[in-house]
Write a protein that holds these residues in place. Structure first.
Motif, PDB file in Angstrom:
ATOM      1  N   GLU A 197       0.947  -1.095  -0.150  1.00 39.78           N
ATOM      2  CA  GLU A 197      -0.214  -0.235  -0.084  1.00 39.78           C
ATOM      3  C   GLU A 197       0.656   0.838   0.040  1.00 39.78           C
ATOM      4  O   GLU A 197       1.860   0.878   1.034  1.00 39.78           O
ATOM      5  CB  GLU A 197      -1.140   0.396   1.360  1.00 39.78           C
ATOM      6  CG  GLU A 197      -2.183  -0.810   1.593  1.00 39.78           C
ATOM      7  CD  GLU A 197      -3.021  -1.441   2.333  1.00 39.78           C
ATOM      8  OE1 GLU A 197      -2.632  -0.486   3.249  1.00 39.78           O
ATOM      9  OE2 GLU A 197      -2.907  -2.146   2.759  1.00 39.78           O
TER      10      GLU A 197
ATOM     11  N   SER B 289       1.586   4.211   1.499  1.00 45.48           N
ATOM     12  CA  SER B 289       0.814   4.608   2.568  1.00 45.48           C
ATOM     13  C   SER B 289       1.462   4.989   4.084  1.00 45.48           C
ATOM     14  O   SER B 289       1.353   5.307   4.942  1.00 45.48           O
ATOM     15  CB  SER B 289      -0.366   4.168   3.517  1.00 45.48           C
ATOM     16  OG  SER B 289       0.347   2.707   3.629  1.00 45.48           O
ATOM     17  N   GLY B 290       3.719   4.470   3.263  1.00 44.66           N
ATOM     18  CA  GLY B 290       4.224   5.105   4.364  1.00 44.66           C
ATOM     19  C   GLY B 290       5.384   5.307   3.725  1.00 44.66           C
ATOM     20  O   GLY B 290       5.359   6.050   2.547  1.00 44.66           O
TER      21      GLY B 290
ATOM     22  N   LYS C 235       9.851  10.352  -2.150  1.00 49.33           N
ATOM     23  CA  LYS C 235       8.032  10.715  -2.024  1.00 49.33           C
ATOM     24  C   LYS C 235       9.099  12.388  -1.200  1.00 49.33           C
ATOM     25  O   LYS C 235       9.479  12.513  -0.025  1.00 49.33           O
ATOM     26  CB  LYS C 235       7.648  10.628  -1.067  1.00 49.33           C
ATOM     27  CG  LYS C 235       6.029  10.584  -0.671  1.00 49.33           C
ATOM     28  CD  LYS C 235       4.973  10.406  -2.050  1.00 49.33           C
ATOM     29  CE  LYS C 235       3.408  10.576  -1.831  1.00 49.33           C
ATOM     30  NZ  LYS C 235       3.595  12.087  -1.105  1.00 49.33           N
TER      31      LYS C 235
ATOM     32  N   GLU D  85      -0.754   2.387  11.876  1.00 48.01           N
ATOM     33  CA  GLU D  85      -0.040   3.262  11.381  1.00 48.01           C
ATOM     34  C   GLU D  85       1.137   4.424  12.030  1.00 48.01           C
ATOM     35  O   GLU D  85       1.283   5.405  12.579  1.00 48.01           O
ATOM     36  CB  GLU D  85      -0.009   4.235  10.121  1.00 48.01           C
ATOM     37  CG  GLU D  85      -1.439   3.763   8.824  1.00 48.01           C
ATOM     38  CD  GLU D  85      -0.094   2.633   8.131  1.00 48.01           C
ATOM     39  OE1 GLU D  85       1.411   3.146   8.306  1.00 48.01           O
ATOM     40  OE2 GLU D  85      -0.455   2.372   7.491  1.00 48.01           O
TER      41      GLU D  85
ATOM     42  N   TRP E 133       3.256   7.978  12.056  1.00 49.28           N
ATOM     43  CA  TRP E 133       2.874   8.634  11.266  1.00 49.28           C
ATOM     44  C   TRP E 133       2.196   9.638  12.200  1.00 49.28           C
ATOM     45  O   TRP E 133       1.749   9.673  13.170  1.00 49.28           O
ATOM     46  CB  TRP E 133       1.400   8.571  10.725  1.00 49.28           C
ATOM     47  CG  TRP E 133       1.544   7.856   9.459  1.00 49.28           C
ATOM     48  CD1 TRP E 133       3.002   7.657   8.974  1.00 49.28           C
ATOM     49  CD2 TRP E 133       1.065   7.447   8.502  1.00 49.28           C
ATOM     50  NE1 TRP E 133       3.067   6.701   7.859  1.00 49.28           N
ATOM     51  CE2 TRP E 133       1.754   6.409   7.341  1.00 49.28           C
ATOM     52  CE3 TRP E 133      -0.280   7.859   7.650  1.00 49.28           C
ATOM     53  CZ2 TRP E 133       1.496   5.836   6.147  1.00 49.28           C
ATOM     54  CZ3 TRP E 133      -0.763   7.464   6.319  1.00 49.28           C
ATOM     55  CH2 TRP E 133      -0.289   6.556   5.645  1.00 49.28           C
TER      56      TRP E 133
ATOM     57  N   HIS F  76      -6.272   5.558   0.774  1.00 47.30           N
ATOM     58  CA  HIS F  76      -5.481   5.336  -0.132  1.00 47.30           C
ATOM     59  C   HIS F  76      -4.984   6.569  -0.824  1.00 47.30           C
ATOM     60  O   HIS F  76      -3.930   6.626  -0.999  1.00 47.30           O
ATOM     61  CB  HIS F  76      -5.785   4.130  -0.478  1.00 47.30           C
ATOM     62  CG  HIS F  76      -6.221   2.985   0.571  1.00 47.30           C
ATOM     63  ND1 HIS F  76      -5.017   2.588   1.194  1.00 47.30           N
ATOM     64  CD2 HIS F  76      -6.731   2.036   0.549  1.00 47.30           C
ATOM     65  CE1 HIS F  76      -5.200   1.779   1.764  1.00 47.30           C
ATOM     66  NE2 HIS F  76      -6.554   0.964   1.562  1.00 47.30           N
TER      67      HIS F  76
ATOM     68  N   TYR G 179      -3.024   9.618   0.078  1.00 51.61           N
ATOM     69  CA  TYR G 179      -1.117   9.047   0.998  1.00 51.61           C
ATOM     70  C   TYR G 179      -0.134  10.173  -0.621  1.00 51.61           C
ATOM     71  O   TYR G 179       0.392  10.940  -0.174  1.00 51.61           O
ATOM     72  CB  TYR G 179      -0.599   7.482   0.551  1.00 51.61           C
ATOM     73  CG  TYR G 179       1.183   7.140   0.365  1.00 51.61           C
ATOM     74  CD1 TYR G 179       1.017   7.561   1.435  1.00 51.61           C
ATOM     75  CD2 TYR G 179       1.652   7.302  -1.286  1.00 51.61           C
ATOM     76  CE1 TYR G 179       2.875   7.573   1.533  1.00 51.61           C
ATOM     77  CE2 TYR G 179       3.000   7.187  -1.187  1.00 51.61           C
ATOM     78  CZ  TYR G 179       3.634   7.367   0.113  1.00 51.61           C
ATOM     79  OH  TYR G 179       4.886   7.241  -0.203  1.00 51.61           O
TER      80      TYR G 179
ATOM     81  N   ARG H 267      -2.985  15.155   0.519  1.00 45.44           N
ATOM     82  CA  ARG H 267      -4.459  15.414   0.597  1.00 45.44           C
ATOM     83  C   ARG H 267      -4.898  17.745   0.021  1.00 45.44           C
ATOM     84  O   ARG H 267      -4.654  17.614   0.716  1.00 45.44           O
ATOM     85  CB  ARG H 267      -3.696  15.439   1.778  1.00 45.44           C
ATOM     86  CG  ARG H 267      -4.113  14.499   2.673  1.00 45.44           C
ATOM     87  CD  ARG H 267      -3.488  14.555   4.091  1.00 45.44           C
ATOM     88  NE  ARG H 267      -1.297  14.650   3.929  1.00 45.44           N
ATOM     89  CZ  ARG H 267      -0.632  14.156   3.401  1.00 45.44           C
ATOM     90  NH1 ARG H 267      -0.885  13.124   3.223  1.00 45.44           N
ATOM     91  NH2 ARG H 267       0.547  15.090   3.900  1.00 45.44           N
TER      92      ARG H 267
END
Length: 487
Positions: free
Chosen positions: A39, A41-42, A80, A319, A322, A351, A354, A357
């Motif tokens: 995912e 997401s990290g 990222k 998570e 975060w 999802h 990530y 936003r």
């Protein structure tokens, strides 16, 4: 003509820079049956970064765990740009990142990082470990370069074999003919790099053994494998249709087994599902682990699980890396997006968050793009409603975000051309799950954003160059005037 030449030159430079940026770097991971789907997401790093950390251990054998982890997180910023929400001071030892391997035009997650030693019950801070997703072999990262080379060599080979077999099975076997694709060590007494591993197919229909043997693919048939993928999908559909009555919080598929988490006790769940062919499913009561937020443990009403405040609490448990910055941004963003797209679950929107936003990222599309997107097909995952709920994108939000960024990169191209190049193969496939499609689109989004970032830097440098040249001309003119006056 000169303008076109200049644009092509800039793009050549971008491609040249991106070759070094992405070689053995960011990847997506295909969902290979039991192998966990990555995912986005990290934080994640490349294999090159793992070698760099090994060198740090070589310089300093007493390198603290947090220092090693911070070293990797810092390098993760190369892939990222918005990584400042990571809590570098997290101390509990669970947190980790994903390691990516560049594989030509496809990207896979073959490895992940963790502070946790799965062979012991130790939950506190410890050394950094590198795990292989297919074989589950792991090593501590202060080993020698030769040992690390050997670890990567054998696990890359196993992962490639695994992917090849999965691809064949998904294309040429029916879902009532097999249970999954698996990996095991041939010598179970040697759980180490010295052991030989094998990739094989669990057959539900033994008559298909000859076909696999002709392709050189190993197979097994037993009571365990008699449950087919089709059987599992029937279980998932029943659970989805009755999720409120059964108070289901989460459902996962691991190694062809359905794992269910719910508000009821195991006894209550089994009593409510007698005769529904769920005996082989693993059930666990939700929010029972040590350290879970007490507000989650107190939930009795199933509807509360899907409220925003409780969803945020759940994700914070998942998570722990975060920081507060991310959660504050996320809550505002989710509330905004849910009003615009009420049919999307918070999990689904989560999802998307990530990547961005920014409130305009998935909403600010020009009329031409909106009209084009309306002509695109959408293939719903009817076999696994949980996958569709978590990653389905009937409004093509992620796809439109991808095309919008592609259009900025290639303004002279039509949306239809960009779709054919970047999205058609994935969007119109009926083999990929919704999760797999999402991850491929996110991967391409990250690629395009990196290209745009490079392009903007070149544009800024170009402006600075022109500005500098102008300053030089003005300065020379002033000097000439001053000199003439002096003469």
């Amino acid at each position: 003509m000169k303008k076109n030449i200049f644009i092509n030159l800039k793009r050549t430079i971008i491609l040249f820079l991106l070759f070094f940026t992405f070689s053995s770097h960011i990847t997506y991971a295909e969902k290979l049956d039991y192998c966990s789907e990555i995912e986005f997401s990290g934080w994640y790093v490349s294999i090159d970064d793992i070698y760099a950390l090994r060198e740090e251990y070589e310089k300093n054998p007493n390198l603290e765990t947090n220092e090693a982890r911070d070293f990797l997180i810092k390098r993760a910023e190369n892939y990222k740009k918005d990584m400042n929400y990571i809590n570098n001071q997290y101390q509990h030892g669970y947190g980790g990142g994903n390691v990516f391997l560049y594989e030509g035009d496809t990207r896979y997650r073959n490895y992940y990082i963790s502070n946790f030693d799965t062979s012991s019950s130790h939950l506190g801070p410890g050394p950094i470990y590198l795990y292989a997703t297919v074989s589950n072999e792991y090593v501590q990262l202060n080993l020698s370069k030769e040992e690390l080379n050997q670890f990567f060599e054998r696990n890359n080979k196993w992962a490639e074999e695994f992917r090849t077999v999965c691809e064949y099975v998904r294309n040429y076997l029916k879902e009532n003919e097999y249970s999954g694709v698996y990996f095991k060590y041939l010598d179970l007494n040697e759980y180490s790099g010295a052991a030989n591993g094998i990739v094989y197919v669990g057959l539900s229909d033994k008559s298909k053994a000859t076909i696999l043997e002709e392709k050189g693919i190993a197979w097994e048939f037993s009571e365990f494998y008699q449950k087919s993928r089709e059987d599992m999908h029937h279980q998932l559909q029943y659970l989805w249709e009755n999720r409120e009555e059964l108070k289901i919080v989460e459902v996962m598929e691991v190694c062809n087994q359905v794992i269910i988490s719910g508000l009821d006790s195991d006894e209550e769940f089994r009593a409510n599902t007698q005769g529904r062919n769920l005996e082989d499913c693993h059930y666990q009561k939700a929010f029972e682990l040590w350290g879970i937020d007490e507000r989650l443990k107190e939930i009795r009403d199933w509807s509360k699980v899907n409220e925003l405040q409780y969803f945020i609490l759940r994700k914070r448990e998942d998570e722990p890396d975060w920081g507060e910055k991310f959660w504050k941004e996320l809550e505002v963003w989710l509330e905004y997006m849910k009003k615009l797209y009420p049919e999307y679950s918070y999990e689904n929107l989560f999802h998307m968050a990530y990547v961005s936003r920014d409130k305009n990222y998935y909403t600010d599309f020009d009329t031409e793009l909106e009209k084009f997107a309306e002509t695109l097909p959408y293939i719903k995952n009817q076999k696994n409603p949980f996958d569709e709920n978590e990653f389905g994108d009937s409004e093509h939000l992620v796809l439109k975000a991808l095309l919008k960024n592609c259009k900025e990169l290639y303004p002279e191209k039509e949306y239809a051309q960009l779709y054919d190049s970047y999205a058609k193969e994935v969007n119109e496939s009926d083999l990929y799950t919704a999760e797999e499609k999402r991850n491929r689109f996110v991967w391409r989004l990250l690629q395009v954003e990196k290209e745009l970032e490079t392009l903007h830097k070149l544009d800024n440098n170009e402006i600075l160059a022109y500005f500098g040249f102008g300053v030089l001309i003005v300065a020379c003119g002033i000097f000439a005037i001053y000199k003439n006056k002096k003469l």
